[in-house]
Design a protein around this motif. Structure first.
Motif, PDB file in Angstrom:
ATOM      1  N   TYR A  76      82.887 151.741   0.798  1.00  0.00           N
ATOM      2  CA  TYR A  76      82.128 150.929   1.749  1.00  0.00           C
ATOM      3  C   TYR A  76      82.309 151.442   3.171  1.00  0.00           C
ATOM      4  O   TYR A  76      81.367 151.486   3.960  1.00  0.00           O
ATOM      5  CB  TYR A  76      82.576 149.469   1.670  1.00  0.00           C
ATOM      6  CG  TYR A  76      82.109 148.750   0.422  1.00  0.00           C
ATOM      7  CD1 TYR A  76      80.758 148.489   0.208  1.00  0.00           C
ATOM      8  CD2 TYR A  76      83.023 148.324  -0.537  1.00  0.00           C
ATOM      9  CE1 TYR A  76      80.331 147.835  -0.941  1.00  0.00           C
ATOM     10  CE2 TYR A  76      82.598 147.659  -1.680  1.00  0.00           C
ATOM     11  CZ  TYR A  76      81.254 147.420  -1.878  1.00  0.00           C
ATOM     12  OH  TYR A  76      80.834 146.768  -3.012  1.00  0.00           O
ATOM     13  N   LEU A  79      80.084 154.418   3.950  1.00  0.00           N
ATOM     14  CA  LEU A  79      78.673 154.056   4.045  1.00  0.00           C
ATOM     15  C   LEU A  79      78.373 153.273   5.318  1.00  0.00           C
ATOM     16  O   LEU A  79      77.363 153.507   5.983  1.00  0.00           O
ATOM     17  CB  LEU A  79      78.261 153.242   2.813  1.00  0.00           C
ATOM     18  CG  LEU A  79      78.243 154.024   1.486  1.00  0.00           C
ATOM     19  CD1 LEU A  79      78.013 153.090   0.317  1.00  0.00           C
ATOM     20  CD2 LEU A  79      77.162 155.104   1.509  1.00  0.00           C
ATOM     21  N   LYS A  82      78.292 155.308   8.571  1.00  0.00           N
ATOM     22  CA  LYS A  82      77.074 156.097   8.783  1.00  0.00           C
ATOM     23  C   LYS A  82      76.063 155.332   9.634  1.00  0.00           C
ATOM     24  O   LYS A  82      75.256 155.925  10.342  1.00  0.00           O
ATOM     25  CB  LYS A  82      76.428 156.440   7.426  1.00  0.00           C
ATOM     26  CG  LYS A  82      77.151 157.530   6.644  1.00  0.00           C
ATOM     27  CD  LYS A  82      76.400 157.810   5.351  1.00  0.00           C
ATOM     28  CE  LYS A  82      77.086 158.901   4.539  1.00  0.00           C
ATOM     29  NZ  LYS A  82      76.365 159.168   3.262  1.00  0.00           N
ATOM     30  N   HIS A  83      76.125 153.992   9.535  1.00  0.00           N
ATOM     31  CA  HIS A  83      75.127 153.155  10.212  1.00  0.00           C
ATOM     32  C   HIS A  83      75.635 152.532  11.509  1.00  0.00           C
ATOM     33  O   HIS A  83      74.847 152.270  12.415  1.00  0.00           O
ATOM     34  CB  HIS A  83      74.677 152.030   9.277  1.00  0.00           C
ATOM     35  CG  HIS A  83      73.900 152.495   8.088  1.00  0.00           C
ATOM     36  ND1 HIS A  83      72.541 152.764   8.147  1.00  0.00           N
ATOM     37  CD2 HIS A  83      74.282 152.754   6.809  1.00  0.00           C
ATOM     38  CE1 HIS A  83      72.119 153.151   6.954  1.00  0.00           C
ATOM     39  NE2 HIS A  83      73.147 153.161   6.124  1.00  0.00           N
ATOM     40  N   GLU A 321      77.356 144.850  -0.243  1.00  0.00           N
ATOM     41  CA  GLU A 321      76.301 145.484  -1.046  1.00  0.00           C
ATOM     42  C   GLU A 321      74.912 145.043  -0.574  1.00  0.00           C
ATOM     43  O   GLU A 321      73.978 145.856  -0.509  1.00  0.00           O
ATOM     44  CB  GLU A 321      76.499 145.137  -2.522  1.00  0.00           C
ATOM     45  CG  GLU A 321      77.700 145.843  -3.145  1.00  0.00           C
ATOM     46  CD  GLU A 321      78.042 145.305  -4.517  1.00  0.00           C
ATOM     47  OE1 GLU A 321      77.256 144.482  -5.042  1.00  0.00           O
ATOM     48  OE2 GLU A 321      79.093 145.685  -5.063  1.00  0.00           O
ATOM     49  N   LEU A 324      74.028 146.905   2.635  1.00  0.00           N
ATOM     50  CA  LEU A 324      73.651 148.293   2.370  1.00  0.00           C
ATOM     51  C   LEU A 324      72.264 148.394   1.756  1.00  0.00           C
ATOM     52  O   LEU A 324      71.493 149.291   2.078  1.00  0.00           O
ATOM     53  CB  LEU A 324      74.695 148.949   1.481  1.00  0.00           C
ATOM     54  CG  LEU A 324      76.077 149.161   2.131  1.00  0.00           C
ATOM     55  CD1 LEU A 324      77.094 149.640   1.123  1.00  0.00           C
ATOM     56  CD2 LEU A 324      75.966 150.143   3.301  1.00  0.00           C
ATOM     57  N   ARG A 325      71.917 147.451   0.872  1.00  0.00           N
ATOM     58  CA  ARG A 325      70.565 147.429   0.292  1.00  0.00           C
ATOM     59  C   ARG A 325      69.536 147.119   1.382  1.00  0.00           C
ATOM     60  O   ARG A 325      68.451 147.710   1.402  1.00  0.00           O
ATOM     61  CB  ARG A 325      70.478 146.388  -0.826  1.00  0.00           C
ATOM     62  CG  ARG A 325      71.098 146.838  -2.150  1.00  0.00           C
ATOM     63  CD  ARG A 325      70.515 146.045  -3.324  1.00  0.00           C
ATOM     64  NE  ARG A 325      70.769 144.620  -3.202  1.00  0.00           N
ATOM     65  CZ  ARG A 325      71.848 144.000  -3.666  1.00  0.00           C
ATOM     66  NH1 ARG A 325      72.787 144.707  -4.293  1.00  0.00           N
ATOM     67  NH2 ARG A 325      71.990 142.714  -3.537  1.00  0.00           N
ATOM     68  N   LEU A 327      69.752 147.892   4.427  1.00  0.00           N
ATOM     69  CA  LEU A 327      69.622 149.081   5.260  1.00  0.00           C
ATOM     70  C   LEU A 327      68.972 150.248   4.516  1.00  0.00           C
ATOM     71  O   LEU A 327      68.747 151.307   5.092  1.00  0.00           O
ATOM     72  CB  LEU A 327      71.002 149.494   5.783  1.00  0.00           C
ATOM     73  CG  LEU A 327      71.686 148.501   6.733  1.00  0.00           C
ATOM     74  CD1 LEU A 327      73.127 148.915   6.958  1.00  0.00           C
ATOM     75  CD2 LEU A 327      70.932 148.398   8.046  1.00  0.00           C
ATOM     76  N   THR A 329      70.380 151.849   1.965  1.00  0.00           N
ATOM     77  CA  THR A 329      71.392 152.832   1.560  1.00  0.00           C
ATOM     78  C   THR A 329      71.628 152.774   0.064  1.00  0.00           C
ATOM     79  O   THR A 329      71.784 151.700  -0.491  1.00  0.00           O
ATOM     80  CB  THR A 329      72.728 152.550   2.282  1.00  0.00           C
ATOM     81  OG1 THR A 329      72.498 152.623   3.694  1.00  0.00           O
ATOM     82  CG2 THR A 329      73.790 153.561   1.888  1.00  0.00           C
TER      83      THR A 329
END
Length: 329
Positions: A76, A79, A82-83, A321, A324-325, A327, A329
């Protein structure tokens, strides 16, 4: 003449007893045998084995340590980094918000994480909200922090629900860590801004508020559901501000600083009426921990992270999660 007193066990018999407890505990915890199997092995009853295992724990021969499977998972973190420009993201395996039945487990995990962040001599600011109320009741102190100061980041009001009483959360932290509490006995909203300046210049309050410029750590929640906010439902804020927030596509707030999905804080005239830490002072705090989770807070968390309002996020795996979805990713 016989002495009616019981004889104390000699060191040899006690040593044998401890060895026996160790053997039973080893078979049970390490070799994975059932209590019945151990009882048959030793020619005794299962009830007695259960009693011996309890004694082994009480005497410190057994230490039970649980490890959150996600606590050191870097997936996590990679990931999210990165954002967002984060110092850290910590994901726990259980939710810590009351909508979930096992929230107390997640709250205890968050309490353990916060314990690792706190050191003696820190000045720590505490926010408000239902999440922080829960966390403040599930702290896991492993040390005394007698030189640490905990204080609220805003004033209070009896017109709002109990989870807006930051002084109570400060007390929970300070008592748990044998630390120094500083309270703010002032209303959160003052109708006349000139009265606010007069109030903030008073001795005790001025001394506490000066700590806002010296904070090492802030622990805050991330708000959502602007239309359902008690600030508007209880008519503390005029409805015209709600219209302004909706027009600016506001998705959440941190310490009543409202922002859109890009993290841009909406400037409201009402801010000058509030007793809370100035935004510029808040953003200078080295570590700003945001604790939030749940589907309804996905956009709020994204906005808070994009705007740099918090630089450490504590959330649960389901929320991570979903973010991330969201975004892509």
């Amino acid at each position: 003449m016989k002495d009616g007193r019981k004889k104390k066990p000699n060191s040899s018999s006690r040593e044998d007893f401890l060895k026996k407890l160790y053997l039973i505990a080893y078979e049970y915890y390490v070799n994975g045998k059932t209590q019945q199997e151990i009882a048959e092995q030793l020619g005794t009853h299962r009830v007695l084995i259960s009693k011996y295992l309890k004694q082994a724990r009480e005497l410190g021969l057994v230490e039970v340590r649980l490890k959150d499977p996600l606590f050191e998972d870097t997936t996590y973190k990679k990931l999210f980094l990165k954002h967002f420009n984060l110092k850290d993201i910590i994901v726990v395996s259980f939710p810590f918000y009351k909508e979930e039945k096992d929230y107390h487990v997640g709250a205890s995990l968050v309490g353990r994480i916060l314990d690792g962040m706190l050191t003696n001599g820190m000045i720590v600011g505490i926010g408000w909200g239902s999440t922080l109320e829960i966390i403040s009741k599930h702290l896991h102190p492993t040390k005394k922090l007698s030189e640490t100061v905990f204080l609220p980041l805003m004033g209070g009001t009896n017109q709002l629900p109990h989870y807006f009483r930051a002084n109570d959360f400060v007390r929970n932290f300070a008592e748990s860590y044998n630390a120094k509490p500083k309270y703010i006995f002032a209303p959160f909203y003052i109708e006349n801004p000139s009265q606010k300046e007069l109030l903030l210049s008073s001795g005790d309050l001025r001394e506490t508020i000066e700590f806002w410029k010296k904070l090492d750590l802030a622990i805050v929640g991330i708000g959502c559901y602007i239309q359902k906010s008690p600030l508007f439902q209880n008519k503390i804020f005029d409805e015209k501000y709600l219209r302004s927030l909706l027009e600016n596509n506001v998705v959440g707030d941190v310490l009543t600083y409202f922002f859109n999905e890009n993290g841009e804080v909406v400037n409201l005239a009402v801010y000058k009426n509030l007793v809370n830490i100035p935004l510029e002072d808040f953003l200078k705090i080295p570590t700003r921990v945001g604790i939030a989770g749940g589907l309804q807070k996905v956009q709020s968390i994204v906005g808070a992270l994009r705007g740099g309002l918090v630089n450490v996020l504590i959330t649960d795996d389901k929320t991570a999660e979903m973010i991330l979805r969201y975004l892509g990713t």
